[in-house]
Structures are given as C-alpha cells and as structure tokens.
Scaffold this motif. Structure first.
Motif, mmCIF file in Angstrom:
data_model
loop_
_atom_site.group_PDB
_atom_site.id
_atom_site.type_symbol
_atom_site.label_atom_id
_atom_site.label_comp_id
_atom_site.label_asym_id
_atom_site.label_seq_id
_atom_site.Cartn_x
_atom_site.Cartn_y
_atom_site.Cartn_z
ATOM 1 N N LEU A 213 0.819 -1.207 0.000
ATOM 2 C CA LEU A 213 0.000 0.000 0.000
ATOM 3 C C LEU A 213 0.853 1.257 0.000
ATOM 4 O O LEU A 213 0.535 2.243 -0.677
ATOM 5 C CB LEU A 213 -0.923 0.003 1.218
ATOM 6 N N SER A 214 1.954 1.230 0.742
ATOM 7 C CA SER A 214 2.847 2.391 0.798
ATOM 8 C C SER A 214 3.450 2.678 -0.567
ATOM 9 O O SER A 214 3.510 3.834 -1.014
ATOM 10 C CB SER A 214 3.961 2.141 1.825
ATOM 11 N N ILE A 215 3.903 1.629 -1.245
ATOM 12 C CA ILE A 215 4.478 1.786 -2.586
ATOM 13 C C ILE A 215 3.425 2.304 -3.558
ATOM 14 O O ILE A 215 3.682 3.205 -4.355
ATOM 15 C CB ILE A 215 5.064 0.447 -3.067
ATOM 16 N N LEU A 216 2.232 1.740 -3.487
ATOM 17 C CA LEU A 216 1.149 2.147 -4.381
ATOM 18 C C LEU A 216 0.788 3.618 -4.160
ATOM 19 O O LEU A 216 0.678 4.388 -5.122
ATOM 20 C CB LEU A 216 -0.058 1.243 -4.139
ATOM 21 N N LEU A 217 0.619 4.019 -2.904
ATOM 22 C CA LEU A 217 0.223 5.393 -2.605
ATOM 23 C C LEU A 217 1.310 6.382 -2.992
ATOM 24 O O LEU A 217 1.018 7.481 -3.493
ATOM 25 C CB LEU A 217 -0.127 5.516 -1.127
ATOM 26 N N TYR A 218 2.565 6.008 -2.765
ATOM 27 C CA TYR A 218 3.688 6.855 -3.179
ATOM 28 C C TYR A 218 3.614 7.130 -4.677
ATOM 29 O O TYR A 218 3.727 8.277 -5.123
ATOM 30 C CB TYR A 218 5.006 6.161 -2.816
ATOM 31 N N ALA A 219 3.404 6.078 -5.453
ATOM 32 C CA ALA A 219 3.361 6.229 -6.901
ATOM 33 C C ALA A 219 2.144 7.026 -7.359
ATOM 34 O O ALA A 219 2.224 7.818 -8.306
ATOM 35 C CB ALA A 219 3.374 4.857 -7.572
ATOM 36 N N VAL A 220 1.007 6.812 -6.705
ATOM 37 C CA VAL A 220 -0.204 7.550 -7.065
ATOM 38 C C VAL A 220 -0.002 9.049 -6.855
ATOM 39 O O VAL A 220 -0.399 9.870 -7.691
ATOM 40 C CB VAL A 220 -1.406 7.046 -6.249
ATOM 41 N N VAL A 221 0.624 9.416 -5.747
ATOM 42 C CA VAL A 221 0.885 10.833 -5.471
ATOM 43 C C VAL A 221 1.797 11.428 -6.539
ATOM 44 O O VAL A 221 1.558 12.533 -7.034
ATOM 45 C CB VAL A 221 1.508 11.000 -4.069
ATOM 46 N N ILE A 222 2.843 10.694 -6.905
ATOM 47 C CA ILE A 222 3.760 11.186 -7.932
ATOM 48 C C ILE A 222 3.033 11.335 -9.269
ATOM 49 O O ILE A 222 3.181 12.340 -9.974
ATOM 50 C CB ILE A 222 4.958 10.239 -8.100
ATOM 51 N N LEU A 223 2.221 10.346 -9.628
ATOM 52 C CA LEU A 223 1.498 10.399 -10.892
ATOM 53 C C LEU A 223 0.475 11.535 -10.909
ATOM 54 O O LEU A 223 0.239 12.151 -11.954
ATOM 55 C CB LEU A 223 0.792 9.068 -11.154
#
Length: 238
Positions: A213-223
């Motif tokens: 979840l942390s990896i996913l949320l990090y990427a979503v914020v960047i995108l």
C-alpha cells in the motif's frame, strides 16, 4: 537440481534480462534522465535496496514465527525508493529519475519469481492451501496456491503493455513508466498477500500488505502531480 541452485539461476537470468531491457530501451532513443547512471545515484540505490531487501525480508520471517535471515524483492524496492528520494533531496535533484527502470523491474520480477517457485518450501514464498485444479505440492503433500506464478504472470503482463506503449511512442507512459509499474506492482502484490501464510501485523494485514500500500500510494501521489506529456511522435514533429 536443488531448489537453491535453480533460484540462483533464475536470479541471474532476471538480472541479465533486466540489463537487456535497459539496452533495448537505449536503442529506442528515449529521453531518460542522465542522473540514473551517475555513481552516487547507483550507490544510494544499491545500498537502499540491499538494506530494504534483508530488513523487510527478515522482519516478515520473524513476524511469521520463523527464525533466520531472509530477503524480499518488495523490501528491496521500498528501500531503493527511500534511498533515492533521500539522495535526490540532499543533492537538490528535482527531475524524476526512475523512468528507465520500469521495464527492467517488471521483467526482473517476472523471471525472479519463477526462481522462487522452483525453490520450493525453503523459499517461504508459497501460497496457502487450496483445492483449485492448478494447486501445487511443493514437497510436503499440501496443495497450495502457486502465488509465485501469479505474480510472475502479472508482471509479464505489465511488461507486455509497457513494450507496446513504447513502440507506440506514448510519452506519458515512457516518462512515468516507473510510477505506473509501482502502482501495478503494489496493487497485485497486495492481493497475493492474502494467499500467503505470513504472520499478520495489523488486523488481517501482513507487513507486505502495508508495504504494498505504501508503494502504491507513493506512486499515485507522484502520478497525480505529473505534467501532461505529448506522445513522442508529437515531440518529433514539433
């Protein structure tokens, strides 16, 4: 052949294919940030990935009631991300540097997970018991989910999508491919964790659930903050 030997063979194959992917992308004349090949950047990446691989891998092993030292590809990914973000912050680098790693990461995981599958019970990456027709006996008479194959197939699917978009010169995917693969990886890994016999950390969630979840949320914020990109065909015509 022993499981450990096969695992090593597939690990080597994963690195070789990842390197071949880097070379293939370089031949496409894509505009990737140069910082990703600088020595301080690589040193931070290797250090963070190594620390994350063994730190998270071993922690998950202990939370599951087992002793010893283990490594985790997801832990390596998380550790590498943190190390690179800290390095970029300290060096004043503001460009997004991960683009060239999208395809190597997807292919590396797809092939590396095959090694986990052939390593059997000792690898501790197998799934929970199931009666599904494709269940696999890893040597102890228990039919389990071959979650390693699930993940391998999922990442191979992303790699296929990525290659198709690169050949189509899709600017957004080329520029943001690393974050797209992180979203995809985090989502599929989160699902597979429900099929693994790992010890839980919070409620029904394991350490790797939270890491996914942390990896996913990090990427979503960047995108979500990514600038709009024209296709590479449009750039060439401009």
């Amino acid at each position: 052949m022993g499981g450990a030997f096969l695992h090593t063979i597939f690990d080597i194959a994963a690195w070789l294919v990842a390197a071949a992917a880097v070379y293939w992308l370089s031949r496409r004349r894509l505009a990737f940030p140069a910082q990703a090949f600088e020595m301080p950047y690589i040193a931070a990446l290797v250090f963070g990935a190594g620390l994350g691989a063994y730190g998270f891998g071993s922690a998950n092993l202990w939370l599951s009631g087992q002793s010893g030292i283990a490594r985790s590809v997801e832990g390596a990914l998380a550790g590498g991300i943190v190390a690179i973000e800290l390095y970029k912050w300290s060096a004043g680098i503001t460009v997004r540097t991960g683009a060239r790693f999208a395809l190597p990461l997807a292919l590396g995981i797809a092939i590396g997970r095959l090694g986990c599958y052939f390593a059997g019970l000792d690898d501790f990456t197998y799934g929970t018991p199931t009666t599904l027709p494709w269940a696999h006996d890893f040597g102890d008479g228990v039919l389990r989910h071959p979650v390693q194959l699930y993940e391998s197939a999922a990442m191979a699917l992303f790699a296929t999508f990525y290659v198709a978009t690169v050949l189509n010169r899709n600017g957004f995917v080329v520029t943001n491919g690393f974050y797209l693969v992180l979203v995809y990886y985090g989502a599929q890994r989160f699902l597979w964790e429900f099929l693994k016999p790992y010890g839980t950390l919070i409620g029904p969630f394991t350490l790797f659930h939270l890491l996914s979840l942390s990896i996913l949320l990090y990427a979503v914020v960047i995108l979500a903050t990514a600038p709009k990109a024209r296709s590479l065909h449009e750039r060439a015509a401009a």
